[in-house]
Design a protein around this motif. Sequence first.
Motif, PDB file in Angstrom:
ATOM      1  N   ASP A 237       0.830  -1.203   0.000  1.00 59.64           N
ATOM      2  CA  ASP A 237       0.000   0.000   0.000  1.00 59.64           C
ATOM      3  C   ASP A 237       0.863   1.251   0.000  1.00 59.64           C
ATOM      4  OD1 ASP A 237       0.894   0.417   2.586  1.00 59.64           O
ATOM      5  OD2 ASP A 237      -1.064   0.179   3.543  1.00 59.64           O
TER       6      ASP A 237
ATOM      7  N   ILE B 236      -8.940  -4.244  -6.496  1.00 61.31           N
ATOM      8  CA  ILE B 236      -7.620  -4.077  -7.101  1.00 61.31           C
ATOM      9  C   ILE B 236      -7.672  -4.361  -8.598  1.00 61.31           C
ATOM     10  CG2 ILE B 236      -5.268  -4.981  -7.145  1.00 61.31           C
ATOM     11  CD1 ILE B 236      -5.856  -3.173  -4.759  1.00 61.31           C
TER      12      ILE B 236
ATOM     13  N   LEU C 148      -4.389   2.075  -6.399  1.00 63.90           N
ATOM     14  CA  LEU C 148      -4.652   1.739  -4.998  1.00 63.90           C
ATOM     15  C   LEU C 148      -3.474   1.053  -4.320  1.00 63.90           C
ATOM     16  CD1 LEU C 148      -8.335   0.438  -5.209  1.00 63.90           C
ATOM     17  CD2 LEU C 148      -7.520   2.738  -4.656  1.00 63.90           C
ATOM     18  N   GLY C 149      -2.646   0.392  -5.087  1.00 65.98           N
ATOM     19  CA  GLY C 149      -1.530  -0.323  -4.491  1.00 65.98           C
ATOM     20  C   GLY C 149      -0.671  -0.968  -5.554  1.00 65.98           C
TER      21      GLY C 149
ATOM     22  N   LYS D  22      -8.995   5.723  -2.361  1.00 67.59           N
ATOM     23  CA  LYS D  22      -7.633   6.190  -2.609  1.00 67.59           C
ATOM     24  C   LYS D  22      -6.960   6.623  -1.300  1.00 67.59           C
ATOM     25  CE  LYS D  22      -4.253   7.695  -5.329  1.00 67.59           C
ATOM     26  NZ  LYS D  22      -3.347   6.761  -6.048  1.00 67.59           N
TER      27      LYS D  22
ATOM     28  N   PHE E 128      -5.997   3.467   0.894  1.00 68.91           N
ATOM     29  CA  PHE E 128      -4.899   2.622   0.433  1.00 68.91           C
ATOM     30  C   PHE E 128      -3.625   3.413   0.134  1.00 68.91           C
ATOM     31  CE2 PHE E 128      -8.461  -0.213  -0.397  1.00 68.91           C
ATOM     32  CZ  PHE E 128      -7.943  -1.442  -0.029  1.00 68.91           C
ATOM     33  N   ASP E 129      -3.786   4.670  -0.272  1.00 69.70           N
ATOM     34  CA  ASP E 129      -2.638   5.460  -0.712  1.00 69.70           C
ATOM     35  C   ASP E 129      -2.775   6.895  -0.207  1.00 69.70           C
ATOM     36  OD1 ASP E 129      -0.439   6.434  -2.106  1.00 69.70           O
ATOM     37  OD2 ASP E 129      -1.491   6.566  -4.025  1.00 69.70           O
TER      38      ASP E 129
END
Length: 356
Positions: free
Chosen positions: A125, A150, A157-158, A338, A341-342
């Motif tokens: 992440d 995903i 997102l990752g 968003k 995850f980030d």
Amino acid sequence: MSDLTEQWCERVRAAAAAGTALQIRGGGTKDFYGRIPVGELFDTLGHTGVVNYEPTELVVTVRAGTPLAELEALLATNGQMLAFEPPHFGAGATVGGCVAAGLAGPRRLAAGGVRDFVLGVKIIDGRGEALSFGGQVMKNVAGYDVSRAIAGSLGTLGLITEVSLKVLPRPVAEVTLRFEIEEQDALNRLNDWGGQPLPISGSTWRDGVLHLRLSGAEAAVRAAKQRLGGEVLDDVAGAAFWQAIREQQDGFFAPEAGEVLWRLSLPSSAAPVKLSGQQLIEWGGALRWLRSSLPADAIRERAAALGGHATAFRGFDRAGDVFHPLSAPLRAIHCRLKQAFDPAGIFNPGRFYNGI
């Protein structure tokens, strides 16, 4: 095989601390898709290898940088396949890129899309933490299904490190039928056939010609072929046709100057699009490709009126809205995902929508 997870975690942590955007890239075969990639290049090609493959369990677990062609070759030795027929769009396509793009080929009509076959994922992440979601079995339903989120997220997102995919046996028999038929009649027939127990695994209509692929047991394919009629293509011609559609090697998919190739996702029973330009219809009417020089607003307005949405696939100004504009509630959901995850916003910023 090589496992670069720890190295990648350190690099992501450093990027997050510095606020450095990262452009996640595998083979680069789908760089054209979505808005313009930005950020420092993060190459995933070194993280390769099949972690686990149980042919009898119909499951394979593979690292993200593994070439897609390599995985498909391994599955073929056991008479198996990725049933969603992911397009490669080039020799360098990777498994991670296949999942991140979320694109499926002609067999999507019968088998389902990419997210339907993702059993589990491992990602890093935006905080540089290695996370695992899902598993290697179908009955894995505890909590939020992050694996499906995903799939098709374009790396926003990752950073995908590992994927577990469900695979299916290759069909014993396959045949392609050709019909000369107009658009509305083709849509009517496709929707009628879609409600019947027919082994249809692909459909494409263009310029008054419908191609239909039948796949499955020999008896089922033979019975369907006799029932439906049409001209039978020889095996070589049939395979070449579907390969050209899957990989967009057909000339239709190359827009001319001033044209944009649009991907319209609609209900299969939706009326004809009736917009100026050339059209190719897949997935029983649910996917309408349109080559047109019309303004984006006109195409999106028509897609919305038919109950769907439109994506600018090729030939578009990628600094603008490539994907169909989001409603306020949907945009809020995108932003929250968003952020979760980030939080530093370093992964492929703006690849979907400006500001996300």
